[in-house]
Design a protein around this motif. Structure first.
Motif, PDB file in Angstrom:
ATOM      1  N   SER A  55      11.075  -2.253 -14.262  1.00 44.42           N
ATOM      2  CA  SER A  55      10.020  -1.586 -13.500  1.00 44.42           C
ATOM      3  C   SER A  55      10.502  -0.261 -12.917  1.00 44.42           C
ATOM      4  O   SER A  55       9.738   0.688 -12.805  1.00 44.42           O
ATOM      5  CB  SER A  55       9.484  -2.497 -12.391  1.00 44.42           C
ATOM      6  OG  SER A  55      10.520  -2.918 -11.543  1.00 44.42           O
ATOM      7  N   ASP A  56      11.773  -0.184 -12.560  1.00 46.69           N
ATOM      8  CA  ASP A  56      12.284   1.037 -11.910  1.00 46.69           C
ATOM      9  C   ASP A  56      13.065   1.951 -12.859  1.00 46.69           C
ATOM     10  O   ASP A  56      13.481   3.036 -12.466  1.00 46.69           O
ATOM     11  CB  ASP A  56      13.195   0.659 -10.732  1.00 46.69           C
ATOM     12  CG  ASP A  56      12.447  -0.115  -9.662  1.00 46.69           C
ATOM     13  OD1 ASP A  56      11.222   0.034  -9.585  1.00 46.69           O
ATOM     14  OD2 ASP A  56      13.092  -0.868  -8.913  1.00 46.69           O
ATOM     15  N   LEU A 113       3.014   9.657 -16.462  1.00 40.64           N
ATOM     16  CA  LEU A 113       2.839  10.008 -15.041  1.00 40.64           C
ATOM     17  C   LEU A 113       3.088  11.502 -14.816  1.00 40.64           C
ATOM     18  O   LEU A 113       2.325  12.171 -14.110  1.00 40.64           O
ATOM     19  CB  LEU A 113       3.818   9.174 -14.191  1.00 40.64           C
ATOM     20  CG  LEU A 113       3.818   9.443 -12.693  1.00 40.64           C
ATOM     21  CD1 LEU A 113       2.463   9.098 -12.081  1.00 40.64           C
ATOM     22  CD2 LEU A 113       4.927   8.629 -11.996  1.00 40.64           C
ATOM     23  N   LEU A 116       1.437   4.319 -19.220  1.00 37.97           N
ATOM     24  CA  LEU A 116       1.338   4.303 -17.755  1.00 37.97           C
ATOM     25  C   LEU A 116       0.141   3.489 -17.281  1.00 37.97           C
ATOM     26  O   LEU A 116       0.267   2.644 -16.393  1.00 37.97           O
ATOM     27  CB  LEU A 116       1.208   5.733 -17.203  1.00 37.97           C
ATOM     28  CG  LEU A 116       1.092   5.762 -15.665  1.00 37.97           C
ATOM     29  CD1 LEU A 116       2.450   5.527 -15.030  1.00 37.97           C
ATOM     30  CD2 LEU A 116       0.479   7.052 -15.161  1.00 37.97           C
ATOM     31  N   TYR A 174      -6.608   9.723 -11.084  1.00 33.72           N
ATOM     32  CA  TYR A 174      -6.487   9.625 -12.543  1.00 33.72           C
ATOM     33  C   TYR A 174      -6.293   8.179 -13.024  1.00 33.72           C
ATOM     34  O   TYR A 174      -5.895   7.959 -14.168  1.00 33.72           O
ATOM     35  CB  TYR A 174      -5.375  10.536 -13.080  1.00 33.72           C
ATOM     36  CG  TYR A 174      -4.034  10.382 -12.400  1.00 33.72           C
ATOM     37  CD1 TYR A 174      -3.239   9.282 -12.643  1.00 33.72           C
ATOM     38  CD2 TYR A 174      -3.563  11.358 -11.521  1.00 33.72           C
ATOM     39  CE1 TYR A 174      -2.011   9.140 -12.032  1.00 33.72           C
ATOM     40  CE2 TYR A 174      -2.332  11.231 -10.896  1.00 33.72           C
ATOM     41  CZ  TYR A 174      -1.558  10.114 -11.157  1.00 33.72           C
ATOM     42  OH  TYR A 174      -0.345   9.966 -10.545  1.00 33.72           O
ATOM     43  N   GLY A 223      -1.503   5.778  -3.403  1.00 29.51           N
ATOM     44  CA  GLY A 223      -0.697   6.925  -2.965  1.00 29.51           C
ATOM     45  C   GLY A 223       0.789   6.709  -3.176  1.00 29.51           C
ATOM     46  O   GLY A 223       1.553   7.666  -3.288  1.00 29.51           O
ATOM     47  N   ILE A 224       1.215   5.420  -3.232  1.00 25.79           N
ATOM     48  CA  ILE A 224       2.628   5.106  -3.482  1.00 25.79           C
ATOM     49  C   ILE A 224       2.785   4.622  -4.921  1.00 25.79           C
ATOM     50  O   ILE A 224       3.614   5.122  -5.678  1.00 25.79           O
ATOM     51  CB  ILE A 224       3.145   4.007  -2.517  1.00 25.79           C
ATOM     52  CG1 ILE A 224       2.940   4.419  -1.054  1.00 25.79           C
ATOM     53  CG2 ILE A 224       4.599   3.647  -2.820  1.00 25.79           C
ATOM     54  CD1 ILE A 224       3.837   5.544  -0.578  1.00 25.79           C
ATOM     55  N   PHE A 256      -0.077   4.087  -7.095  1.00 27.95           N
ATOM     56  CA  PHE A 256      -1.124   4.585  -8.004  1.00 27.95           C
ATOM     57  C   PHE A 256      -1.943   5.654  -7.304  1.00 27.95           C
ATOM     58  O   PHE A 256      -1.964   5.738  -6.070  1.00 27.95           O
ATOM     59  CB  PHE A 256      -2.036   3.435  -8.481  1.00 27.95           C
ATOM     60  CG  PHE A 256      -2.710   2.684  -7.364  1.00 27.95           C
ATOM     61  CD1 PHE A 256      -3.946   3.094  -6.860  1.00 27.95           C
ATOM     62  CD2 PHE A 256      -2.111   1.575  -6.804  1.00 27.95           C
ATOM     63  CE1 PHE A 256      -4.568   2.398  -5.825  1.00 27.95           C
ATOM     64  CE2 PHE A 256      -2.727   0.873  -5.755  1.00 27.95           C
ATOM     65  CZ  PHE A 256      -3.955   1.293  -5.265  1.00 27.95           C
ATOM     66  N   LYS A 297      -3.555  -3.544 -14.767  1.00 24.80           N
ATOM     67  CA  LYS A 297      -2.129  -3.274 -14.542  1.00 24.80           C
ATOM     68  C   LYS A 297      -1.577  -4.079 -13.362  1.00 24.80           C
ATOM     69  O   LYS A 297      -0.434  -4.544 -13.411  1.00 24.80           O
ATOM     70  CB  LYS A 297      -1.929  -1.768 -14.298  1.00 24.80           C
ATOM     71  CG  LYS A 297      -0.480  -1.369 -14.055  1.00 24.80           C
ATOM     72  CD  LYS A 297      -0.301   0.137 -14.071  1.00 24.80           C
ATOM     73  CE  LYS A 297       1.089   0.528 -13.634  1.00 24.80           C
ATOM     74  NZ  LYS A 297       1.335   1.972 -13.743  1.00 24.80           N
ATOM     75  N   GLY A 351      10.283   5.033 -14.699  1.00 27.97           N
ATOM     76  CA  GLY A 351       9.962   3.646 -14.338  1.00 27.97           C
ATOM     77  C   GLY A 351       8.741   3.144 -15.069  1.00 27.97           C
ATOM     78  O   GLY A 351       8.188   3.831 -15.933  1.00 27.97           O
ATOM     79  N   GLU A 352       8.351   1.916 -14.739  1.00 23.39           N
ATOM     80  CA  GLU A 352       7.103   1.306 -15.183  1.00 23.39           C
ATOM     81  C   GLU A 352       6.995   1.061 -16.689  1.00 23.39           C
ATOM     82  O   GLU A 352       5.910   1.081 -17.245  1.00 23.39           O
ATOM     83  CB  GLU A 352       5.899   2.124 -14.711  1.00 23.39           C
ATOM     84  CG  GLU A 352       5.822   2.216 -13.196  1.00 23.39           C
ATOM     85  CD  GLU A 352       4.558   2.902 -12.744  1.00 23.39           C
ATOM     86  OE1 GLU A 352       3.629   2.200 -12.375  1.00 23.39           O
ATOM     87  OE2 GLU A 352       4.509   4.145 -12.778  1.00 23.39           O
TER      88      GLU A 352
HETATM   89  C1  LIG Z   1       1.010   7.954  -7.537  1.00 19.83           C
HETATM   90  C2  LIG Z   1       2.171   7.342  -8.247  1.00 19.83           C
HETATM   91  N1  LIG Z   1       3.416   7.567  -7.757  1.00 19.83           N
HETATM   92  C3  LIG Z   1       4.478   7.001  -8.383  1.00 19.83           C
HETATM   93  C4  LIG Z   1       4.326   6.235  -9.499  1.00 19.83           C
HETATM   94  C5  LIG Z   1       5.528   5.681 -10.203  1.00 19.83           C
HETATM   95  N2  LIG Z   1       5.778   4.270  -9.892  1.00 19.83           N
HETATM   96  C6  LIG Z   1       4.951   3.498  -9.206  1.00 19.83           C
HETATM   97  S1  LIG Z   1       5.530   1.900  -9.071  1.00 19.83           S
HETATM   98  C7  LIG Z   1       6.932   2.284  -9.905  1.00 19.83           C
HETATM   99  C8  LIG Z   1       8.039   1.295 -10.163  1.00 19.83           C
HETATM  100  C9  LIG Z   1       7.870  -0.084  -9.710  1.00 19.83           C
HETATM  101  O1  LIG Z   1       7.478  -0.213  -8.349  1.00 19.83           O
HETATM  102  P1  LIG Z   1       8.155  -1.224  -7.357  1.00 19.83           P
HETATM  103  O2  LIG Z   1       7.353  -1.288  -6.108  1.00 19.83           O
HETATM  104  O3  LIG Z   1       9.619  -0.933  -7.237  1.00 19.83           O
HETATM  105  O4  LIG Z   1       7.952  -2.563  -8.168  1.00 19.83           O
HETATM  106  P2  LIG Z   1       8.964  -3.778  -8.316  1.00 19.83           P
HETATM  107  O5  LIG Z   1      10.236  -3.232  -8.889  1.00 19.83           O
HETATM  108  O6  LIG Z   1       9.123  -4.350  -6.948  1.00 19.83           O
HETATM  109  O7  LIG Z   1       8.251  -4.710  -9.256  1.00 19.83           O
HETATM  110  C10 LIG Z   1       6.913   3.613 -10.307  1.00 19.83           C
HETATM  111  C11 LIG Z   1       7.966   4.267 -11.094  1.00 19.83           C
HETATM  112  C12 LIG Z   1       3.001   6.034  -9.967  1.00 19.83           C
HETATM  113  N3  LIG Z   1       2.740   5.279 -11.057  1.00 19.83           N
HETATM  114  N4  LIG Z   1       1.957   6.600  -9.336  1.00 19.83           N
END
Ligand SMILES: Cc1ncc(C[n+]2csc(CCOP(=O)(O)OP(=O)(O)O)c2C)c(N)n1
Ligand SMILES: Nc1ncnc2c1ncn2[C@@H]1O[C@H](COP(=O)(O)OP(=O)(O)O)[C@@H](O)[C@H]1O
Ligand SMILES: [Mg+2]
Length: 344
Positions: free
Chosen positions: A236-237, A179, A209, A66, A59-60, A62, A75, A286-287
């Motif tokens: 990542s961000d 995404l 993604l 999908y 939910g945050i 992933f 991942k 991000g990602e």
């Molecule tokens: C349902 C869902 N919401 C949002 C995202 C986008 N998303 C998830 S993690 C992330 C960036 C990295 O996450 P973070 O917890 O900041 O990782 P870190 O920088 O600590 O490695 C992004 C852009 C997603 N892939 N799926």
């Protein structure tokens, strides 16, 4: 996944752990003791050890609507290995901890672990432990990665120097567009379950993604060519957020060029389809799990051979701020508009 559904309760916690880890073969001589005791034992034979941890929450981070479980397992490992490579280190071990609700069957976890093991095998990493718990709601994943680096060859975020080149591997913005697409299709599906998702010709961004890779090749390229970046981190961000970390921690400013940002043609096309600016997607999406790093100018000749590395700007004085020079010749302040889990 097979049709049968085995309840986790039929195996119990220890039976489940045995089941999930039964076929895993150790690949590293440094693994002295693995799954099955109070802790793993690792001997890095004179190397330095890096350690990093990540939390992924349903939910945050992933959405299981999908995200196939096998991809999610893959991942979860990759995002962690990416942090190890970002230290200029080679990952050797991970631990994997999971919190699972009773929605999950043993078969579902098998699928998740297929992805975990595929990543471990591709990147030569041993899974040496973890923890397993029930969760009231949602799937929770925590991965800790361990890696090794030759003494004092690790690369921090805080050691960039004025005049250094700012470089990035691969291309940017694709995962964010993947995404965006999957979120759009999910919304359409929820409003009208008869409509099938339209993912034609979108393999590239969806793959960025759902099945990212970590830039092992770039770290090996550095080693082979005697390059040690002056600073490095993984993306990542979004690079706008990451370059600001490097600038702040190195006490410097930077100047990046919009025209130099590496954006794949398929990413560009997807951005236009959504009415988005590809540059904004590349900066703030991000990602990407690419590497952003700074290099001494004299290393420039060494990297021109590598098509996977783009020079996107240089480090400047702190007083000059962090700026983006656009294709149109305007200058903007780079702001941290990257992904933030706490933004409402
Ligand atoms: C349902 C869902 N919401 C949002 C995202 C986008 N998303 C998830 S993690 C992330 C960036 C990295 O996450 P973070 O917890 O900041 O990782 P870190 O920088 O600590 O490695 C992004 C852009 C997603 N892939 N799926
Ligand atoms: N809850 C926490 N307790 C201790 N250290 C933390 C915590 N959360 C993050 N950190 C540390 O803060 C630093 C920055 O974290 P983060 O921005 O998540 O880095 P990354 O993007 O590489 O995962 C890292 O050194 C990380 O280990
Ligand atoms: Mg983190």
């Amino acid at each position: 996944m097979s049709e049968t559904r085995t309840e986790i309760s039929s195996l119990g916690e220890f039976g489940l752990i045995d089941h999930l880890t039964r076929n895993f073969e150790i690949q590293n001589a440094s693994t002295i003791l693995s799954v099955g005791d109070d802790a793993a034992v690792i001997d890095h034979f004179g190397k330095q050890t890096v350690i990093t941890t990540d939390l992924l929450i349903e939910g945050i981070h992933f959405d299981l609507m999908y995200t196939p479980l096998k991809h999610l397992g893959y991942k979860s490992v990759i995002v962690n290995l990416s942090d190890v490579y970002a230290m200029n280190a080679i990952p050797t071990h991970i631990t994997m901890s999971i919190g699972i609700s009773n929605r999950f069957s043993v078969e579902a976890l098998d699928e998740f672990y297929e992805g975990v093991y595929a990543a471990c095998s591709k990147y030569n990493v041993d899974l040496v432990g973890g923890d397993t718990s029930a969760s009231q709601k949602g799937f929770i994943i925590s991965v800790t990665g361990v890696g090794e680096v030759a003494p004092d060859k690790f690369v921090k975020r805080s050691t960039a120097k004025k005049g250094d080149l700012v470089c990035v591997s691969g291309d940017l913005g694709g995962a964010f567009l993947g995404l965006t697409l999957l979120e759009r299709e999910k919304k359409i599906y929820l409003e009208n379950p008869q409509i099938q998702p339209d993912l034609e010709n979108e393999d590239y961004i969806v793959g960025r993604l759902l099945k990212p890779e970590a830039r092992k090749d770039i770290i090996e390229f550095f080693e082979k060519n005697d390059i040690v970046p002056t600073a490095m981190m993984d993306v990542s961000d979004g690079i706008s957020s990451e370059i600001l970390h490097i600038c702040k921690q190195s006490n410097l400013g930077c100047r990046l060029y919009e025209e130099k940002l590496p954006i794949a043609e398929l990413t560009r096309q997807a951005a236009f389809k959504f009415g988005l600016d590809p540059t904004v997607c590349a900066l703030n999406g991000g990602e990407d799990y690419e590497l952003i790093f700074t290099l001494k100018q004299e290393d420039y000749d060494k990297i021109t051979l590598n098509e996977e590395i783009a020079v996107i700007g240089y480090m400047s004085e702190l007083e000059e701020g962090c700026k983006l020079l656009t294709k149109g010749g305007n200058t903007f302040d780079i702001t941290a508009q990257g992904w933030n889990a706490f933004r409402g």
